[in-house]
Scaffold this active site. Structure first.
Site, PDB file in Angstrom:
ATOM      1  N   ASP A 222       0.833  -1.203   0.000  1.00 29.16           N
ATOM      2  CA  ASP A 222       0.000   0.000   0.000  1.00 29.16           C
ATOM      3  C   ASP A 222       0.869   1.256   0.000  1.00 29.16           C
ATOM      4  O   ASP A 222       2.062   1.204   0.315  1.00 29.16           O
ATOM      5  CB  ASP A 222      -0.900   0.022   1.232  1.00 29.16           C
ATOM      6  CG  ASP A 222      -2.074  -0.944   1.108  1.00 29.16           C
ATOM      7  OD1 ASP A 222      -2.332  -1.407  -0.006  1.00 29.16           O
ATOM      8  OD2 ASP A 222      -2.712  -1.240   2.140  1.00 29.16           O
ATOM      9  N   LYS A 244      -4.041   2.182  -2.161  1.00 29.71           N
ATOM     10  CA  LYS A 244      -5.379   2.770  -2.159  1.00 29.71           C
ATOM     11  C   LYS A 244      -5.314   3.987  -1.253  1.00 29.71           C
ATOM     12  O   LYS A 244      -4.974   3.874  -0.070  1.00 29.71           O
ATOM     13  CB  LYS A 244      -6.424   1.789  -1.625  1.00 29.71           C
ATOM     14  CG  LYS A 244      -6.546   0.510  -2.425  1.00 29.71           C
ATOM     15  CD  LYS A 244      -7.746  -0.316  -2.000  1.00 29.71           C
ATOM     16  CE  LYS A 244      -7.702  -0.704  -0.537  1.00 29.71           C
ATOM     17  NZ  LYS A 244      -6.557  -1.570  -0.205  1.00 29.71           N
ATOM     18  N   GLY A 275      -0.360  -1.111   5.691  1.00 30.78           N
ATOM     19  CA  GLY A 275      -0.021  -0.274   6.823  1.00 30.78           C
ATOM     20  C   GLY A 275      -0.837  -0.671   8.047  1.00 30.78           C
ATOM     21  O   GLY A 275      -1.979  -1.115   7.929  1.00 30.78           O
ATOM     22  N   ILE A 280      -7.570  -4.441  10.518  1.00 30.60           N
ATOM     23  CA  ILE A 280      -8.260  -3.225  10.974  1.00 30.60           C
ATOM     24  C   ILE A 280      -8.342  -2.242   9.809  1.00 30.60           C
ATOM     25  O   ILE A 280      -7.342  -1.639   9.415  1.00 30.60           O
ATOM     26  CB  ILE A 280      -7.540  -2.583  12.173  1.00 30.60           C
ATOM     27  CG1 ILE A 280      -7.497  -3.557  13.357  1.00 30.60           C
ATOM     28  CG2 ILE A 280      -8.241  -1.290  12.589  1.00 30.60           C
ATOM     29  CD1 ILE A 280      -6.756  -3.032  14.564  1.00 30.60           C
TER      30      ILE A 280
END
Length: 443
Positions: A222, A244, A275, A280
């Site tokens: 990411d 994203k 990350g 989560i």
């Protein structure tokens, strides 16, 4: 290179150690551990060196050391003079022992303590269980030559062997593993691992995450994953950005799912690097479902979440007996990019709850207005932190009613997390009425 690293086979061979210092005793122990026939003496004569493979001596007198070196060389032995590297044929480096896996570290005698610290770093990521896999490799090698005559087939076997060893280093290999690895054809289906990269600081990665990075053939990462984290991966691994970013140009989730499946089907070991923690607000369920539907093996390695990184950086507990009974994580935007419509505002307004708001930049104003309308105390402390745990970390603090104005001052493009709750009162100068201790405790 200052020195050429070699591994000296000493099993059953003669080693002479001259001296009784702690350094001499330590080197005698190492030579004995390597299987050498160790002869120790406080004094030496040339006949003692006959047939020796190595001579180690702790001699303060320079001329005497030179005489011993000449005698040892005449006997065909290499020499180590303790604490006199300029007189040594060989030096003893710092050792990481996972025998038969042995790692030697040399600083050319310049910084032994630095070498020891490097050893500690290596030991922290080198599982003890790899020793059993290396022993199995040694035992299986003759059998493999009988089963697979083609060199390329044997090489493919050892590549599969290495992947399996790293995927479960503490599970001792079985004979059935040998048969399964032989039967596995090169290019069979690979696997996917979801890995949490933590909040940014590469030293906050778990050991298991580092091991996964070092065995991956492809890493899909990411945009929040920094270059220092990627540096921990094996050099040969392909690195593919699939970032994203909220409210900006993004790689579609469906495209990421398709890429993961295609790579694993082609036999790659894929790490999907996210990350924070992949479970989560990381869309992990969609990626897990895509892999399962395609019959791809998938696993997950948790990471330190943004909330934990913020808490540690600010030295602010997210829970306190007097101020917070629970913690809740909320996303600042839903699938449509807007503030989710199903937020439990009663919970947000609860004075005993710490709320951690993820990815809130574009919707923070709406969040604050709705929270105030739904009953949150306007004086509730709020802290916004950008690039938590990184060198360029910066935070601002205010009441929840004012925090939107301060967030606008944070660096554009930096990931932001907002913590709302009375645990942050020290950071904004706000106070809340303390709860009295029970008399029994107060006394």
């Amino acid at each position: 290179m200052a020195n050429l690293p070699l591994f000296h086979r000493l099993q059953g061979r003669k080693a002479v150690v001259i001296g009784s210092s702690e350094g001499a005793k330590w080197k005698a122990e190492l030579l004995s551990a390597a299987g050498a026939d160790v002869h120790i003496s406080d004094h030496w004569e040339a006949p003692q060196l006959e047939g020796a493979a190595i001579a180690v001596a702790d001699l303060a007198d320079h001329d005497e050391a030179l005489r011993l070196i000449d005698a040892a060389h005449a006997a065909g032995a290499v020499v180590n003079i303790i604490d006199q590297t300029d007189l040594c044929d060989v030096t003893f480096g710092t050792i990481v022992n996972r025998s038969p896996i042995v790692v030697g570290i040399s600083t050319d005698g310049a910084a032994p303590v630095l070498g020891q610290s490097i050893r500690s770093r290596i030991e922290s990521v080198l599982p003890l269980g790899l020793s059993s896999w290396a022993k199995a490799a040694k035992a299986w090698r003759p059998r493999l030559k009988q089963r697979l005559s083609n060199f390329s087939d044997r090489r493919a076997f050892w590549q599969r062997f290495a992947v399996k060893a790293w995927s479960g280093p503490d599970l001792a290999p079985l004979d059935s593993d040998f048969d399964a690895l032989v039967a596995s054809a090169p290019g069979t289906t690979g696997r996917v691992t979801l890995v949490g990269a933590g909040p940014g600081d590469p030293e906050l990665l778990t050991l298991k995450a580092v091991r996964a990075l070092q065995t991956a053939t492809v890493i899909l990462y990411d945009h929040l994953v920094g270059p220092d984290v990627l540096e921990l991966a094996r050099r040969e691994a392909r690195r593919v950005p699939v970032g994203k970013s909220g409210h900006g140009p993004s790689c579609k989730q469906s495209d990421i799912n398709e890429i993961m499946v295609e790579l694993a089907r082609a036999g790659d070991t894929v790490v999907r690097l996210k990350g924070g923690d992949p479970m989560i607000f990381g869309r992990a369920t969609e990626e897990i479902d895509a892999c399962r539907a395609a019959g791809i093996e998938i696993s997950a390695i948790p990471g330190i979440s943004a909330a934990q990184g913020v808490s540690a950086s600010l030295l602010m507990s997210l829970t306190e007996r007097r101020h917070a009974r629970r913690v809740q994580f909320l996303t600042g935007h839903g699938a449509d990019g807007k503030l989710p419509s199903d937020i439990d505002w009663i919970s947000v307004a609860d004075r005993k709850v710490t709320t951690v708001l993820y990815m809130p930049r574009k919707t923070l104003g709406q969040f604050v207005r709705d929270a105030l309308r739904k009953g949150i105390d306007p004086e509730t402390p709020a802290i916004a932190i950008a690039s938590a745990t990184l060198p360029d970390e910066v935070h601002v603090s205010a009441t929840v009613a004012e925090i939107e104005n301060f967030v606008a001052e944070l660096p554009i493009g930096a990931p932001v997390t907002v913590v709302i709750g009375w645990v942050g009162r020290r950071h904004v100068g706000a106070t809340s009425a303390p709860l009295p201790f029970p008399k029994a405790l107060a006394s």
